[in-house]
Design a protein around this motif. Structure first.
Motif, mmCIF file in Angstrom:
data_model
loop_
_atom_site.group_PDB
_atom_site.id
_atom_site.type_symbol
_atom_site.label_atom_id
_atom_site.label_comp_id
_atom_site.label_asym_id
_atom_site.label_seq_id
_atom_site.Cartn_x
_atom_site.Cartn_y
_atom_site.Cartn_z
ATOM 1 N N TYR A 124 0.873 -1.185 0.000
ATOM 2 C CA TYR A 124 0.000 0.000 0.000
ATOM 3 C C TYR A 124 0.907 1.231 0.000
ATOM 4 O O TYR A 124 1.859 1.309 0.773
ATOM 5 C CB TYR A 124 -0.900 0.011 1.234
ATOM 6 N N PHE A 125 0.616 2.166 -0.894
ATOM 7 C CA PHE A 125 1.420 3.387 -0.989
ATOM 8 C C PHE A 125 0.689 4.513 -0.287
ATOM 9 O O PHE A 125 -0.439 4.847 -0.647
ATOM 10 C CB PHE A 125 1.675 3.734 -2.458
ATOM 11 N N ASP A 126 1.325 5.031 0.737
ATOM 12 C CA ASP A 126 0.695 6.098 1.513
ATOM 13 C C ASP A 126 1.442 7.405 1.259
ATOM 14 O O ASP A 126 2.337 7.787 2.022
ATOM 15 C CB ASP A 126 0.718 5.729 3.003
ATOM 16 N N ASP A 160 -2.653 10.924 -6.507
ATOM 17 C CA ASP A 160 -1.478 10.288 -5.879
ATOM 18 C C ASP A 160 -1.282 8.864 -6.408
ATOM 19 O O ASP A 160 -0.209 8.517 -6.902
ATOM 20 C CB ASP A 160 -1.579 10.319 -4.340
ATOM 21 N N VAL A 161 -2.323 8.018 -6.285
ATOM 22 C CA VAL A 161 -2.218 6.605 -6.684
ATOM 23 C C VAL A 161 -3.467 6.232 -7.483
ATOM 24 O O VAL A 161 -4.578 6.627 -7.105
ATOM 25 C CB VAL A 161 -2.144 5.685 -5.441
ATOM 26 N N VAL A 162 -3.300 5.495 -8.567
ATOM 27 C CA VAL A 162 -4.450 4.958 -9.309
ATOM 28 C C VAL A 162 -4.442 3.439 -9.206
ATOM 29 O O VAL A 162 -3.427 2.790 -9.491
ATOM 30 C CB VAL A 162 -4.440 5.402 -10.787
ATOM 31 N N THR A 163 -5.573 2.884 -8.751
ATOM 32 C CA THR A 163 -5.750 1.431 -8.758
ATOM 33 C C THR A 163 -6.788 1.118 -9.835
ATOM 34 O O THR A 163 -6.451 0.772 -10.958
ATOM 35 C CB THR A 163 -6.208 0.920 -7.374
ATOM 36 N N SER A 164 -8.074 1.327 -9.508
ATOM 37 C CA SER A 164 -9.142 1.086 -10.492
ATOM 38 C C SER A 164 -9.441 2.323 -11.338
ATOM 39 O O SER A 164 -10.118 2.227 -12.355
ATOM 40 C CB SER A 164 -10.420 0.692 -9.756
ATOM 41 N N GLY A 165 -8.976 3.476 -10.867
ATOM 42 C CA GLY A 165 -9.306 4.737 -11.555
ATOM 43 C C GLY A 165 -10.605 5.353 -11.055
ATOM 44 O O GLY A 165 -10.990 6.441 -11.502
ATOM 45 N N GLY A 166 -11.273 4.696 -10.110
ATOM 46 C CA GLY A 166 -12.576 5.178 -9.627
ATOM 47 C C GLY A 166 -12.522 6.565 -9.005
ATOM 48 O O GLY A 166 -13.403 7.395 -9.263
ATOM 49 N N SER A 167 -11.484 6.840 -8.224
ATOM 50 C CA SER A 167 -11.395 8.155 -7.569
ATOM 51 C C SER A 167 -11.174 9.256 -8.604
ATOM 52 O O SER A 167 -11.782 10.335 -8.516
ATOM 53 C CB SER A 167 -10.242 8.173 -6.559
ATOM 54 N N ASP A 204 0.928 4.595 -10.832
ATOM 55 C CA ASP A 204 -0.098 3.752 -11.462
ATOM 56 C C ASP A 204 0.174 2.316 -11.005
ATOM 57 O O ASP A 204 1.202 1.729 -11.343
ATOM 58 C CB ASP A 204 0.030 3.874 -12.987
ATOM 59 N N ARG A 205 -0.772 1.764 -10.222
ATOM 60 C CA ARG A 205 -0.563 0.406 -9.701
ATOM 61 C C ARG A 205 -0.707 -0.663 -10.788
ATOM 62 O O ARG A 205 -0.538 -1.853 -10.506
ATOM 63 C CB ARG A 205 -1.544 0.143 -8.543
ATOM 64 N N GLU A 206 -1.057 -0.259 -11.986
ATOM 65 C CA GLU A 206 -1.176 -1.180 -13.143
ATOM 66 C C GLU A 206 -2.210 -2.272 -12.890
ATOM 67 O O GLU A 206 -1.984 -3.437 -13.203
ATOM 68 C CB GLU A 206 0.174 -1.821 -13.480
HETATM 69 O O1 LIG Z 1 -1.694 1.913 -2.669
HETATM 70 C C1 LIG Z 1 -2.692 2.688 -2.662
HETATM 71 C C2 LIG Z 1 -3.870 2.436 -3.357
HETATM 72 C C3 LIG Z 1 -4.900 3.342 -3.334
HETATM 73 N N1 LIG Z 1 -4.796 4.504 -2.625
HETATM 74 C C4 LIG Z 1 -5.917 5.492 -2.584
HETATM 75 O O2 LIG Z 1 -7.056 4.993 -3.271
HETATM 76 C C5 LIG Z 1 -7.370 5.790 -4.405
HETATM 77 C C6 LIG Z 1 -7.034 5.068 -5.685
HETATM 78 O O3 LIG Z 1 -7.850 3.943 -5.854
HETATM 79 P P1 LIG Z 1 -8.850 3.895 -7.105
HETATM 80 O O4 LIG Z 1 -9.354 2.461 -7.078
HETATM 81 O O5 LIG Z 1 -8.059 4.198 -8.339
HETATM 82 O O6 LIG Z 1 -9.937 4.889 -6.849
HETATM 83 C C7 LIG Z 1 -6.488 7.025 -4.394
HETATM 84 O O7 LIG Z 1 -7.226 8.202 -4.266
HETATM 85 C C8 LIG Z 1 -5.513 6.802 -3.258
HETATM 86 O O8 LIG Z 1 -5.550 7.883 -2.377
HETATM 87 C C9 LIG Z 1 -3.644 4.759 -1.924
HETATM 88 O O9 LIG Z 1 -3.501 5.820 -1.267
HETATM 89 N N2 LIG Z 1 -2.612 3.853 -1.964
#
Ligand SMILES: O=c1ccn([C@@H]2O[C@H](COP(=O)(O)O)[C@@H](O)[C@H]2O)c(=O)[nH]1
Length: 207
Positions: free
Chosen positions: A33-35, A118-125, A148-150
């Motif tokens: 998890y990237f904080d 900051d971080v994209v996982t699904s792109g939902g945010s 980009d978590r790919e």
């Molecule tokens: O390693 C991570 C993964 C996610 N986040 C937070 O979640 C959203 C991104 O997730 P989506 O599924 O792309 O919406 C993002 O706003 C991050 O703040 C994270 O901090 N670290």
């Protein structure tokens, strides 16, 4: 300006990379998890992240910036000041009294807004922010992200007309950290396997 490799190591040493069996969004599990919220406590790292984002931003025509709430808002604010580019603040929820706004700041119809995340996982945010901006007739074509978590986010954003540009992909970040002796080969394998298995598609709920 420090290199991306140096920046990756500085982020790791500042505690931005958490390893283990971690609960992520919507109760999902992740081995990493990237904080990036820790960056607000490290002004030099903040400046380094922002300078790299500014380099990417300089190649994309835009009139205004908007950080995805909340973690990316400090990045957008520092970029805004450094480059004299106005910014908008998107609320997580519409303000319930007085102005009743979801977007704070001054803007005009058809202005090109560049999203910072900051971080994209699904792109939902990112998509939630895109929707709010487009609902106010702003034009959104690109988003910049630190990592980009790919896991499918870039494709989902592309399908929604947003091109994602990242400072790091998960693959190159873990390679840099392994080469710098911060993580071992086993950890690299666990993370790579997780990324392959845990993918999001346009039909998944990304909320
Ligand atoms: O390693 C991570 C993964 C996610 N986040 C937070 O979640 C959203 C991104 O997730 P989506 O599924 O792309 O919406 C993002 O706003 C991050 O703040 C994270 O901090 N670290």
């Amino acid at each position: 300006m420090c290199t991306l490799e140096q920046l990756a190591v500085q982020l790791y040493d500042a505690g931005a990379v958490r390893l283990g069996d971690i609960e992520a969004k919507l109760g999902r599990r992740t081995p990493v998890y990237f904080d990036l919220r820790v960056v607000v406590s490290h002004p030099r790292i903040m400046l380094a992240v922002v300078k790299h984002l500014q380099k990417l931003a300089s190649k994309i025509h835009h009139d205004i910036l908007c950080g995805v709430p909340y973690a990316a808002m400090p990045f957008a604010a520092v970029m805004s000041v450094n480059t004299n580019t106005p910014m908008l603040m998107k609320r997580k929820e519409t303000k319930l009294y007085a102005t009743k706004k979801i977007l704070e700041g001054v803007f005009q119809k058809n202005q090109k807004c560049l999203i910072i995340e900051d971080v994209v996982t699904s792109g939902g945010s990112v998509l939630e922010t895109v929707d709010a901006l487009r609902a106010e007739n702003l034009v959104v074509t690109h988003a910049l992200v630190v990592l980009d978590r790919e896991q499918g986010g870039a494709s989902i954003l592309k399908a929604n007309g947003v091109e994602l540009k990242a400072l790091f992909t998960m693959t190159n970040l873990i390679k840099i950290l392994r080469d710098a002796g911060r993580i071992n080969d086993d950890t690299v394998d666990i993370i790579s396997d997780h990324i392959k298995v845990c993918q999001f598609g346009i039909n998944d709920s990304v909320g």
